[in-house]
Design a protein around this motif. Structure first.
Motif, mmCIF file in Angstrom:
data_model
loop_
_atom_site.group_PDB
_atom_site.id
_atom_site.type_symbol
_atom_site.label_atom_id
_atom_site.label_comp_id
_atom_site.label_asym_id
_atom_site.label_seq_id
_atom_site.Cartn_x
_atom_site.Cartn_y
_atom_site.Cartn_z
ATOM 1 N N HIS A 100 0.743 -1.553 0.055
ATOM 2 C CA HIS A 100 0.221 -0.138 -0.086
ATOM 3 C C HIS A 100 0.655 1.118 0.298
ATOM 4 N N ALA A 101 1.923 1.228 0.800
ATOM 5 C CA ALA A 101 3.062 2.710 0.735
ATOM 6 C C ALA A 101 3.340 2.654 -0.706
ATOM 7 N N ARG A 102 3.442 1.388 -1.819
ATOM 8 C CA ARG A 102 4.491 1.584 -2.479
ATOM 9 C C ARG A 102 3.471 2.284 -3.510
ATOM 10 N N PHE A 103 2.119 1.624 -3.640
ATOM 11 C CA PHE A 103 1.157 2.421 -4.426
ATOM 12 C C PHE A 103 0.544 3.768 -4.245
ATOM 13 N N ALA A 104 1.254 4.058 -2.979
ATOM 14 C CA ALA A 104 0.189 6.088 -2.206
ATOM 15 C C ALA A 104 1.576 5.952 -3.257
ATOM 16 N N MET A 105 2.870 6.417 -3.176
ATOM 17 C CA MET A 105 4.380 6.695 -3.053
ATOM 18 C C MET A 105 3.938 6.649 -5.161
ATOM 19 N N ILE A 106 3.573 5.886 -5.576
ATOM 20 C CA ILE A 106 4.035 6.553 -7.201
ATOM 21 C C ILE A 106 2.248 6.811 -7.899
ATOM 22 N N GLY A 107 1.254 7.111 -6.744
ATOM 23 C CA GLY A 107 -0.064 7.793 -6.945
ATOM 24 C C GLY A 107 0.337 9.257 -6.525
ATOM 25 N N VAL A 108 0.790 9.607 -5.427
ATOM 26 C CA VAL A 108 0.608 10.446 -4.910
ATOM 27 C C VAL A 108 2.147 11.595 -6.547
ATOM 28 N N SER A 109 3.232 10.946 -6.715
ATOM 29 C CA SER A 109 3.443 11.067 -7.451
ATOM 30 C C SER A 109 3.320 11.463 -8.740
ATOM 31 N N GLY A 110 2.204 10.318 -9.383
ATOM 32 C CA GLY A 110 1.284 11.152 -10.750
ATOM 33 C C GLY A 110 0.694 11.666 -10.731
ATOM 34 N N ILE A 111 0.064 11.637 -9.452
ATOM 35 C CA ILE A 111 -1.170 12.933 -9.824
ATOM 36 C C ILE A 111 -0.268 14.484 -9.481
ATOM 37 N N LEU A 112 1.029 14.057 -8.742
ATOM 38 C CA LEU A 112 1.383 16.196 -8.485
ATOM 39 C C LEU A 112 2.191 16.463 -9.803
ATOM 40 N N LEU A 113 2.735 14.927 -10.837
ATOM 41 C CA LEU A 113 3.375 15.507 -11.999
ATOM 42 C C LEU A 113 2.103 15.575 -12.886
ATOM 43 N N THR A 114 1.218 15.262 -13.041
ATOM 44 C CA THR A 114 -0.058 15.661 -14.425
ATOM 45 C C THR A 114 -0.696 16.789 -13.497
ATOM 46 N N ASP A 115 -0.828 17.283 -11.917
ATOM 47 C CA ASP A 115 -1.486 18.308 -11.997
ATOM 48 C C ASP A 115 -0.514 19.292 -12.459
ATOM 49 N N THR A 116 1.083 19.563 -11.833
ATOM 50 C CA THR A 116 1.467 20.055 -12.156
ATOM 51 C C THR A 116 1.909 20.805 -14.052
ATOM 52 N N ILE A 239 -2.564 21.125 -6.643
ATOM 53 C CA ILE A 239 -1.780 21.693 -7.028
ATOM 54 C C ILE A 239 -2.957 23.374 -7.022
ATOM 55 N N ASP A 240 -3.784 23.400 -7.879
ATOM 56 C CA ASP A 240 -4.780 23.983 -7.736
ATOM 57 C C ASP A 240 -5.273 24.655 -6.558
ATOM 58 N N ASN A 241 -5.819 23.607 -5.666
ATOM 59 C CA ASN A 241 -5.237 23.717 -3.916
ATOM 60 C C ASN A 241 -4.854 24.426 -3.262
ATOM 61 N N LEU A 242 -3.808 23.982 -3.649
ATOM 62 C CA LEU A 242 -2.325 24.950 -2.839
ATOM 63 C C LEU A 242 -2.130 26.310 -3.661
ATOM 64 N N VAL A 243 -2.268 26.309 -4.911
ATOM 65 C CA VAL A 243 -1.947 27.919 -5.465
ATOM 66 C C VAL A 243 -2.788 28.842 -5.107
ATOM 67 N N GLU A 244 -4.223 28.244 -4.427
ATOM 68 C CA GLU A 244 -5.470 29.319 -4.210
ATOM 69 C C GLU A 244 -4.826 29.570 -2.673
ATOM 70 N N HIS A 245 -4.230 28.835 -2.558
ATOM 71 C CA HIS A 245 -3.780 28.696 -0.637
ATOM 72 C C HIS A 245 -3.219 29.965 -0.055
ATOM 73 N N LEU A 246 -2.504 29.539 -1.633
ATOM 74 C CA LEU A 246 -0.909 30.832 -1.337
ATOM 75 C C LEU A 246 -1.004 32.071 -1.527
ATOM 76 N N SER A 247 -2.312 32.103 -2.170
ATOM 77 C CA SER A 247 -3.173 33.597 -2.925
ATOM 78 C C SER A 247 -3.474 33.701 -1.809
ATOM 79 N N ASP A 248 -4.303 33.337 -0.970
ATOM 80 C CA ASP A 248 -4.857 34.528 -0.133
ATOM 81 C C ASP A 248 -4.477 33.518 1.387
ATOM 82 N N PRO A 249 -3.258 32.788 1.938
ATOM 83 C CA PRO A 249 -3.051 32.585 3.371
ATOM 84 C C PRO A 249 -3.764 32.045 4.384
#
Length: 262
Positions: A100-116, A239-249
């Motif tokens: 589960h840990a390895r699948f989660a690491m691959i999943g998070v990496s893929g989501i962050l890469l494609t979102d970026t 990434i959209d959530n992060l950018v929105e948060h940084l716009s008005d922390p």
């Protein structure tokens, strides 16, 4: 013998040395010698030397369960439900957490890469939770069947190696490709395909590598849960959530977002 009370203690017996007077040994305290009828009779020293060694636990001062003795990678004494009391179950849970840990690491990496990439301008890349609805080289049903077959095959091989360690590395057990994987021990395959950098070849002495992997894997599982919740509430990617948060922390935080959504 080790005592676990949030920290472990090593108990070592005292050594005896002949002497005609009372003296102190720097290793184990005081050893007394008595004279009787012109002969020296020793009084056994049964005191023990206690050397405290820190054992980190998930909650400082907490007594870890006796079956979690710190030998497992990432063992911080956390098992509030007592799931690991059965040694056979504990052995399987260790393997399940690794997967589960390895699948989660691959999943998070893929989501962050494609979102970026999508945020950077590649609008053709779908949001991660809509990616499954896209059409690729085959329709969704065909892909599902292929995925079930491939994952079923891999999971079956993994289970067989768990039940009989080393059985899946025998010649002829994997279409002649056994050397390409070169299993190290259950849960830790290797070879040029799964360990191209040659890290932790001596898996029996790779505690530090195992600890780093499981720590990152646990963090990824928590991150994956957070990404699920964010997508359910905000309907956008991380990434959209992060950018929105940084716009008005100070005004765009998880508290305000969850409050407005309810």
């Amino acid at each position: 013998m080790a005592l676990a009370t949030g920290r472990s203690f090593l108990l070592q017996p005292c050594s005896l040395s002949k002497s005609t007077s009372i003296h102190k040994s720097p290793a184990c305290g005081t050893s007394s010698w008595l004279r009787h009828a012109g002969a020296e009779i020793t009084k056994p020293c049964r005191r023990t030397c206690i050397a405290a060694q820190q054992r980190p636990t998930w909650l400082p001062g907490l007594d870890p369960p006796p079956y979690l003795d710190g030998t497992l990678a990432g063992d911080f004494g956390f098992d509030p439900l007592g799931l690991g009391e059965n040694p056979a179950s504990l052995k399987w849970y260790v393997q399940a957490e690794l997967v589960h840990a390895r699948f989660a690491m691959i999943g998070v990496s893929g989501i962050l890469l494609t979102d970026t990439l999508r945020f950077a301008g590649l609008k053709t890349i779908p949001v991660w939770y809509e990616a499954g609805a896209e059409r690729y080289f085959a329709d969704a049903k065909t892909l599902l069947i292929i995925q079930l077959f491939l994952m079923g095959f891999v999971e079956t091989k993994r289970y067989m190696d768990f039940v009989s360690p080393g059985s899946q590395a025998k010649e002829g057990s994997f279409f002649g490709l056994e050397a390409a994987f070169e299993g190290l021990e259950p849960g830790y395959p290797g070879g040029p395909l799964l360990n191209p950098l040659g890290l932790a070849k001596d898996i029996k002495n790779a505690h530090e590598w195992k600890l780093k992997e499981i720590k990152n894997g646990r963090l990824a599982m928590v991150a994956m849960l957070g990404i699920f919740v964010q997508a359910s509430v905000t309907h956008v990617g991380p990434i959209d959530n992060l950018v929105e948060h940084l716009s008005d922390p100070w005004h765009k935080t998880i508290v305000q977002i969850l409050g407005s959504s309810s």
